[in-house]
Each structure stands twice: as C-alpha cells, then as structure tokens.
Design an enzyme around this catalytic site. Structure first.
Site, short mmCIF file in Angstrom:
data_model
loop_
_atom_site.label_atom_id
_atom_site.label_comp_id
_atom_site.label_asym_id
_atom_site.label_seq_id
_atom_site.Cartn_x
_atom_site.Cartn_y
_atom_site.Cartn_z
CG HIS A 63 -49.30 -25.70 8.82
ND1 HIS A 63 -50.15 -26.62 9.09
CD2 HIS A 63 -49.45 -24.88 9.66
CE1 HIS A 63 -51.00 -26.36 10.04
NE2 HIS A 63 -50.87 -25.18 10.49
CG HIS A 72 -53.24 -24.70 6.75
ND1 HIS A 72 -51.98 -23.81 6.75
CD2 HIS A 72 -53.66 -24.31 7.85
CE1 HIS A 72 -51.88 -22.88 7.78
NE2 HIS A 72 -53.05 -23.35 8.55
CB CYS A 81 -55.14 -17.12 23.40
SG CYS A 81 -54.07 -17.84 22.60
CB CYS A 88 -57.47 -18.81 20.72
SG CYS A 88 -56.85 -20.20 21.42
CB CYS A 146 -53.05 -20.43 25.13
SG CYS A 146 -54.18 -21.28 23.93
CG HIS A 164 -52.13 -21.22 20.22
ND1 HIS A 164 -53.44 -21.20 20.51
CD2 HIS A 164 -52.26 -21.51 18.72
CE1 HIS A 164 -54.42 -21.48 19.26
NE2 HIS A 164 -53.43 -21.68 18.32
CE LYS A 217 -49.44 -27.49 18.49
NZ LYS A 217 -49.87 -26.62 19.65
CE LYS A 270 -41.74 -21.14 11.39
NZ LYS A 270 -42.75 -20.14 11.38
N1 MSP Z 1 -58.93 -18.83 10.19
C1 MSP Z 1 -59.21 -19.80 11.24
C2 MSP Z 1 -60.40 -20.46 10.59
C3 MSP Z 1 -61.67 -19.64 10.22
S1 MSP Z 1 -62.76 -20.63 9.71
C4 MSP Z 1 -64.27 -19.64 9.63
C5 MSP Z 1 -58.15 -20.67 11.52
N2 MSP Z 1 -57.14 -20.77 10.49
S2 MSP Z 1 -56.21 -21.75 10.62
O1 MSP Z 1 -55.14 -21.31 9.54
O2 MSP Z 1 -55.17 -21.70 11.92
O3 MSP Z 1 -56.43 -23.41 10.77
C6 MSP Z 1 -57.15 -23.80 9.54
C7 MSP Z 1 -57.36 -25.25 9.91
O4 MSP Z 1 -56.12 -25.95 9.63
C8 MSP Z 1 -58.39 -25.53 11.14
O5 MSP Z 1 -59.29 -26.64 10.65
C9 MSP Z 1 -57.26 -26.26 11.61
O6 MSP Z 1 -57.71 -27.19 12.60
C10 MSP Z 1 -56.14 -27.00 10.72
N3 MSP Z 1 -55.03 -27.43 11.25
C11 MSP Z 1 -54.14 -26.68 11.75
N4 MSP Z 1 -52.96 -27.18 12.06
C12 MSP Z 1 -53.20 -28.66 12.12
C13 MSP Z 1 -52.63 -29.77 12.16
N5 MSP Z 1 -51.49 -29.87 12.66
N6 MSP Z 1 -53.17 -30.78 11.51
C14 MSP Z 1 -54.58 -30.86 11.02
N7 MSP Z 1 -55.15 -29.60 10.83
C15 MSP Z 1 -54.74 -28.53 11.56
O7 MSP Z 1 -58.20 -21.49 12.49
#
Ligand code: MSP
Length: 530
Positions: free
Chosen positions: A19, A22, A130, A133, A147, A150, A301, A304
C-alpha cells in the site's frame, strides 16, 4: 566524506499487496540511496529492501484467502517486486525471510550468539498478543480492550517461550542514543525512546510454539519452538550481508548499517530490541534510524472500511511513477504525518511539475534551438557579468561571501556552487528531503524570474551576445536542477540532461559545463492535467 553507505527499508509483511505507506518508506530510502551514489562510489552503496514472510499475520491471511501459504506469500512478494520496478527503486538486494539458504543460517547463528551471551532463557508468562503488531502488548496499549494501533482485540496467550533479556540492555542503550552514537531522527522520537528506556523495558518473548506457528525458523536445538517473527525479521539486515556464513564479504564491507528507515509504528523495535540483540551478539550498532510519520488519505487513516485506501498500482498507472515519487518526497515531511488527496496531488503536479519544471525546461531549450541553432557555448566572463542573477535567497545570505554586499548579484553557476549546492547537501544530510526539493523549486522560481528580468525573447533582436549569456546561464541552471532532482526523479533528471546534451552517467564536471547541444523532446516532460 562517508566511504560506504548501507541503507535499509523495513521488510514488508506479505499478508496483502503493498500500500501507499510501504511505497512511502521505500521511496524515501531510494532517494537517499541514489543521492549517496552521487557522492560516493556506486559499489560502496548498498540499499536493501525485502519481505517479512513469517508470523501469524501472514498465516491468517493465507487461511482467509483459502490458499496454500507459500503460494499466497509468493504472489504478494511478486507484487512488491513489481511495484518497486515500476517506481524505479534502485535496491541492490531483496531479502525474503523465507529464503532458507540466505536468511535462515544468519538468524540461527545470531540466536546462538544471544544464547552464548546468556541472554536467552525459557519462561512462561501470560501475555496479550496483538497479531497486527506481531507483538505482546500491555494493558496501556489498549483502548476499549482493543489494540490502539490495529483496532483489534489481542489474544491472551500463556505458553512456554524462550525469552530475550532485553531488560539487561536498556541502561546500555540509553547513553548510546543520548550521545548520538546511535542517532535517532527526528529529535522528538529520540526523546520518546529515551523516556521509554529510562523507565526500563521488560524481557521479551523470542519464540512461539512450533505447533501454532510452524511457518517460520526453528529455534536451534529445539524444533518445538519457532523463532519470534521480530527476531527473525530484524536479522534480515545482517542476513543480506551473509553474517554468520562463509560468504560474509558484504558483512565485512557494509556493517554497521548507516541508516535504517522505519515508520513510527515500528521504531521501538528498531531502537530498543535491535540494538539490544546487537549488543548481546557483540556487534556494532547501526549509525542512525530515521523515523517517518504515517500517510493518511483525506486526513484519515487508510482503511478498507472507510474505503479510502489508495492503491499504489492504480496511482502509478494514472499519474506516472515520477509524479508519485515527487508527491511523496515533496508534499510530506519525513518527520511528520502527511496527507494524500487527489486535489493536492493535482495541484502539486500542475504547479511544480507541469507549469514549473516542465515549462521552464522546454522554454529554455526552445529558445536555444531557435536563436542559436541548438548549440550554445559559455560566453566570456565579462559578458556574463552584464547579466547577473538577481536572486533573492535571503535565507542563504549567510553562505554567500561575494553577493552579500553586491546588490546586483552574481552568475548562475556561482550561485549554484556556493549557495544552492551546500544548502541542498545540508538538507539531504539532515534527511529533510521535502526542504531540499523546496529549495530546488525556489531556485526554479528565481530562474523564471531571470527570464523575466532579461527577456531573452526580446533581447535577441538587439543584443545577441547578451542573449547568449542569458540562455547559457539558464541552460546551466536547468542542467544543475537535473542533477539535484536526479535522486528524486531519476527519469526526468536524465531526460533533462539529454535535452541539453549532457551525459548522464558522470558527475557534473569540475567547473560545470561549457557547452549545451539541444535535442528538443518529442513530448513535454509533464503534460498539464485538468
Ligand atoms: N514486517 C514489519 C517490519 C519488520 S522490519 C525488520 C512491518 N511491516 S509492515 O509491512 O507492516 O510495515 C512496513 C513499513 O511500512 C513500516 O515502516 C511502516 O511504518 C510503514 N507503513 C505502514 N503503513 C504506513 C502508512 N500509512 N504511512 C506510512 N508508512 C506506513 O512492520
């Protein structure tokens, strides 16, 4: 000057396709990796990203989709890789935690190191887990029994696990963060973690029973337990370098990491558990952790249920990769939450890219093509002095030794070398990517003003020599802008260099460029969107 630069993104969960959040983390990392490749040897930069494929979250999502876990994960991983390719992400490697050859040996090796240090023990404490998390949380983290992050009810889990002595390291990590041996950026996050460390942290569960979580890496010597997903995931920063294996040349060259980029939700794992693991294994700590905020859609935020999730594939398809990269880097401060809306996107696209950069480049190129048959060379300094750059970078006056007292300004190359570049580098070093772009666009606005000041389209009728000086200066400005934006907009930067006949592989030559040969582009760089 740095000699090497090892930069990482978090590894992404593969319970769904990528998304916008990421994408944000990855674009920030890509900009910084590309920028460092401009400053140090390309082979001394290592930019890592990848996927976090174990843990309950992924298993649950596969079950829900009615798919075999491996197949389900592979499909999602392919989507991440496809998106990174579409966005021109220049990662040097892509680590997958399911890679048994590359990742697993390091994770188990590191586990043994922690064990040897006496930091792993068996315990049995009830806790609230959770899945969002992928962590045990405390009552403090709950709002209405759910949580906070989440909006999910945690599961009460009581099982025998291996624990990691995190508590032993909190007092050791605190001074290292305080004195910036491990830099946490921004300062507010540094203070946040310092407060937490001061309180002291409890030991953490570092494994789960294999009967519940079989999709993961076994604890060495105890196949009935699976290594906790965060211990597994954090190790990716080492496994990609071959730490603990025979093939550890990269580890020797690149460790410690120069920069981990993480979102605010996962920064505590990186600023507490990870350094503790490294201290336990007697490994050097990363130099810095950049903590960015969250992207919201229309102020909310993305979710869905609200129906405001921005699909990055659709966005890139509609707007183009370069415009998306630009929006993420310019419209949002890395240190705060930032919002995405279509209106804002359109405004920035039309204002900065179509009318700003695109229009400027095509105007300058067209005038050189028309008045000088497409070739323009550096005029004599005495002529350049007749068309000074009347810039108004008041905020940069402190950097400016020569123009300070000269109201009439100086040349464009001088301004770039002495004002723009040093300030740009300073902002990039401080990870203020949005401000670095603002500076470049401020400079573009000044270049536009230069056109207004000297009106080359009129001047050509009366003074060819001066017009040459004006247009050569403008071309110099455009090419310099191309260099400055290349980390952000690699394709556009290269296109501009091509328009002005400047090779794109080399760094700018010392003393800048003497001559420009125009090739007019077939299409405008950024067609206006209505
Ligand atoms: N798998 C763990 C990270 C392990 S690192 C050793 C994880 N994955 S995640 O897919 O949930 O998130 C990955 C990154 O995307 C995180 O840095 C998270 O902060 C970022 N984001 C997820 N949603 C976000 C937004 N809405 N906005 C900006 N970044 C966010 O956590």
């Amino acid at each position: 000057m740095k000699e090497k630069f090892y930069i990482t993104t978090p590894i992404y969960y593969t319970n769904a396709s990528p998304h916008l959040g990421h994408l944000y983390t990855t674009v920030l990392a890509d900009v910084l990796a590309r920028h460092s490749r401009q400053n140090i040897k390309e082979q001394n930069v290592f930019f890592l990203t990848g996927t976090d494929e174990h843990g309950a979250k992924n298993v649950k999502a596969a079950e829900k989709a009615g798919k075999n876990i491996k197949e389900f994960i592979d499909e999602n991983v392919a989507k991440f890789q496809e998106l990174w390719q579409k966005l021109d992400i220049s990662n040097d490697d892509f680590i997958r935690t399911s890679d048994q050859k590359k990742h697993w040996p390091t994770v188990q090796f590191l586990w043994k190191k922690l064990e040897e240090a006496g930091d792993i023990y068996k315990g049995n404490y009830p806790g609230l887990y959770c899945v969002g998390c992928e962590a045990f949380i405390t009552k403090k983290d709950l709002v209405d029994g759910k949580c906070r992050d989440h909006d999910q009810k945690p599961e009460l889990i009581e099982e025998e696990n291996y624990f990691f002595r995190l508590s032993k390291y909190t007092k050791k990590i605190e001074p290292l963060i305080k004195n910036n041996e491990l830099r946490i950026i921004p300062e507010t996050r540094k203070n946040e973690i310092l407060a937490l460390l001061k309180e002291g942290l409890e030991d953490v569960s570092f494994s789960r029973p294999a009967k519940d979580i079989s999709w993961g890496i076994s604890v060495p010597g105890d196949a009935s337990q699976t290594i906790y997903v965060w211990a597994d995931a954090l190790s990716n920063y080492l496994s990609a370098l071959g730490y603990g294996t025979a093939d550890n040349e990269k580890f020797k060259k690149f460790w410690p990491a120069d920069l981990h980029i993480v979102g605010k939700d996962i920064f505590r794992f990186h600023a507490a558990i990870w350094p503790a693991m490294l201290l336990s294994a007697k490994l050097p700590l990363p130099k810095a952790i950049l903590v960015h905020g969250f992207i919201t859609a229309g102020g909310k935020k993305m979710s869905k249920t609200l129906g405001n999730v921005v699909d990055p594939f659709d966005l890139v398809e509609e707007q183009g990769a370069e415009a998306v990269r630009f929006y993420l880097a310019k419209a949002i401060s890395p240190f705060e939450d930032g919002d995405f809306t279509e209106e804002k996107f359109k405004k920035i696209y039309n204002g900065d890219l179509a009318n700003g950069l695109g229009n400027f480049v095509s105007r300058v190129a067209a005038m050189i093509a028309q008045y000088f048959n497409g070739i323009i060379s550096k005029p004599d300094d005495s002529i350049l002095a007749k068309v000074p750059f009347l810039h108004s970078f008041k905020s940069l006056a402190h950097l400016d030794n020569q123009t300070n007292e000269k109201v009439e300004g100086f040349s464009i190359p001088y301004t770039i070398e002495n004002l723009i570049r040093p300030e740009y580098e300073k902002l990039m070093e401080g990870f203020e990517l949005h401000s670095a772009l603002n500076l470049v666009w401020q400079f573009l606005a000044e270049l536009d003003k230069y056109v207004q000041d000297y009106q080359p389209f009129k001047l050509i009728k009366t003074d060819q020599e001066k017009t040459q000086a004006v247009l050569w200066s403008l071309a110099f400005g455009a090419v310099s802008v191309a260099w400055l934006i290349k980390p952000f907009l690699p394709e556009t930067g290269d296109k501009i260099l091509k328009i002005f006949g400047v090779p794109s592989t080399d760094n700018p030559p010392a003393g800048g460029w003497q001559e420009f040969k125009i090739t007019l582009p077939k299409e405008s760089l950024f067609p206006r969107k209505d």
